[in-house]
Scaffold this active site. Structure first.
Site, PDB file in Angstrom:
ATOM      1  N   GLU A  81       0.846  -1.210   0.000  1.00  0.00           N
ATOM      2  CA  GLU A  81       0.000   0.000   0.000  1.00  0.00           C
ATOM      3  C   GLU A  81       0.878   1.255   0.000  1.00  0.00           C
ATOM      4  OE1 GLU A  81      -3.360   0.025  -0.190  1.00  0.00           O
ATOM      5  OE2 GLU A  81      -3.983  -1.988   0.413  1.00  0.00           O
ATOM      6  N   LYS A 106      -2.432  10.260   1.448  1.00  0.00           N
ATOM      7  CA  LYS A 106      -3.834   9.915   1.684  1.00  0.00           C
ATOM      8  C   LYS A 106      -4.603  11.119   2.221  1.00  0.00           C
ATOM      9  CE  LYS A 106      -7.201   6.706   3.091  1.00  0.00           C
ATOM     10  NZ  LYS A 106      -7.567   5.368   3.465  1.00  0.00           N
ATOM     11  N   GLU A 134     -15.643  10.111  -1.594  1.00  0.00           N
ATOM     12  CA  GLU A 134     -15.430   9.380  -2.854  1.00  0.00           C
ATOM     13  C   GLU A 134     -16.522   9.692  -3.869  1.00  0.00           C
ATOM     14  OE1 GLU A 134     -13.703   5.504  -2.070  1.00  0.00           O
ATOM     15  OE2 GLU A 134     -14.472   4.793  -3.971  1.00  0.00           O
ATOM     16  N   ASN A 168      -7.924   3.099  -4.967  1.00  0.00           N
ATOM     17  CA  ASN A 168      -8.261   1.700  -5.265  1.00  0.00           C
ATOM     18  C   ASN A 168      -7.398   1.118  -6.377  1.00  0.00           C
ATOM     19  OD1 ASN A 168     -10.227   1.766  -3.301  1.00  0.00           O
ATOM     20  ND2 ASN A 168     -11.796   2.461  -4.727  1.00  0.00           N
ATOM     21  N   HIS A 209      -6.890  -2.623  -6.992  1.00  0.00           N
ATOM     22  CA  HIS A 209      -7.881  -3.348  -6.203  1.00  0.00           C
ATOM     23  C   HIS A 209      -8.868  -4.153  -7.056  1.00  0.00           C
ATOM     24  CE1 HIS A 209      -6.198  -1.067  -2.928  1.00  0.00           C
ATOM     25  NE2 HIS A 209      -7.003  -1.627  -2.058  1.00  0.00           N
TER      26      HIS A 209
HETATM   27  N1  GLY Z   1      -8.657   2.430   1.425  1.00  0.00           N
HETATM   28  C1  GLY Z   1      -9.228   3.260   0.456  1.00  0.00           C
HETATM   29  C2  GLY Z   1      -9.853   4.498   1.011  1.00  0.00           C
HETATM   30  O1  GLY Z   1      -9.703   4.786   2.170  1.00  0.00           O
HETATM   31  O2  GLY Z   1     -10.512   5.204   0.287  1.00  0.00           O
END
Ligand code: GLY
Length: 369
Positions: A185, A227, A237, A246, A249
């Protein structure tokens, strides 16, 4: 210590990355702990490693730790445990202004976060992530969920923590395989949006995995910062930005489904393979160079992660794998929104990927190498 702010209107919070945070909870949490009694939810593996340290830290500060210790593993994210957790929090008389601690990996963070999202319509919680994957991904950004018979993470809520304390010391006790899976990740943040960070990961992956303190802090802090930027831009999102997280994923999920969502292929390992496949599929479509796709493959493999699906010995064919994608709720008339790459650090959402073409590509991959 690295301190990364997650900027969200009215709900901003910090992610702190350092050694020794779990032994320093009264100072770190400050006014978030407004009562003597402090509820902590964890699993039996993590309790075995950290309960004594946390008991000493909290009692030394005049607090009374109260523990709910669940069985370890993905199956803990269940309706049964949600009910058990909420009932326990009610019995502990947790109020909306209180903070519950989630001590553990992604499973504990997701379950505790969801219980806190619905307890009295929402109480506070603090993430104490102990796995690399939880430190760099699941503890940040407020996604909480449980699994149901219909699939993983299908019931949940967005509920942001008030603080995240990523204690680097927790990584010292992780099994090597889990550490590597978490590192997938970390590499992901480079591949999706930051070529310099990808290059750093390719050069320093061994140092992170072997336990170099500075390398670990840099890897976790850079990942969290990436992040935090994405979550601040697209918390729920809805614009497509957060969906970039993603990357790897869709392929990864198909591989996890085919291998039974178990120890045969850990989630991070599936993401690593998924990133390689996304890079190779992008190269096959002429979007990025074969050389860049090979560079992604090499970084994944150098980190001790799987990079060839043929080596998984799954049998079957490309269509069988692609079938796991067919039921994706984003499917539309035979095409699936798919994260692809224009280069390392340049992920984007393609809207024209036909499952038949993905299946043909996977056939090649299953036979190659
Ligand atoms: N793990 C993906 C997110 O937090 O959007």
């Amino acid at each position: 210590m690295a301190v990364i702010p997650v900027e969200l209107a009215g709900r901003s919070y910090e992610v702190r990355v350092d050694d020794g945070l779990l032994a320093d909870l009264p100072t770190q949490c400050g006014a978030l702990l407004r009562k003597k009694s402090v509820p902590i939810i964890t699993d039996s593996n993590v309790a075995g490693q950290w309960r004594d340290t946390i008991d000493a830290s909290l009692t030394g500060g005049g607090f009374e730790p109260r523990w709910l210790v669940l069985d370890p593993g993905e199956s803990a994210k269940s309706w049964t445990n949600l009910e058990r957790t909420v009932d326990w929090l009610l019995a502990e008389e947790v109020e909306r202004g209180d903070h519950v601690m989630a001590l553990g990996g992604g499973v504990i963070g997701d379950l505790t976060g969801f219980a806190c999202a619905i307890l009295k319509r929402g109480c506070g919680f603090i993430q104490l992530p102990t796995s690399l994957l939880a430190q760099v991904d699941s503890s940040v950004g407020g996604k909480t969920a449980i699994n149901t018979a219909a699939g993983k993470n299908l019931v949940g809520a967005f509920h942001q923590p008030s603080l995240v304390l990523a204690d680097l010391g927790a990584l010292d006790t992780l099994p090597l395989r889990e550490l590597r899976a978490g590192f997938a990740e970390v590499i992901k943040y480079g591949v999706l949006g930051d070529r310099d960070f990808f290059n750093w990961c390719a050069a320093n992956g061994a140092a992170v995995i072997e336990g170099n303190r500075q390398a670990r802090e840099y890897a976790v802090a850079q990942s969290v910062a990436a992040k935090a930027r994405i979550v601040a831009e697209d918390e729920r999102e809805t614009t497509g930005t957060r969906a970039l997280l993603n990357l790897g994923h869709t392929f990864g999920h198909a591989l996890e489904a085919e291998t039974g969502f178990g120890s045969r292929l850990l989630h991070g390992e599936a993401v690593a393979l998924g990133m390689v496949l996304a890079a190779r599929y992008s190269a096959r479509r002429g979007l990025m160079s074969d050389a860049d796709a090979a560079t992604v493959t090499e970084a994944v493999s150098k980190a001790g992660l799987p990079s060839e699906i043929a080596a998984l010995d799954m049998g079957g064919d490309g269509m069988k794998l692609a079938d796991h994608m067919r039921h994706d709720k984003k499917m539309d008339a035979g095409t699936l929104p798919f994260l692809l790459l224009r280069g390392i650090g340049q992920a984007f959402m393609a809207m024209d990927v036909a499952l038949d073409d993905v299946a043909a590509f996977l056939d090649d991959q299953l036979q190659a190498h």
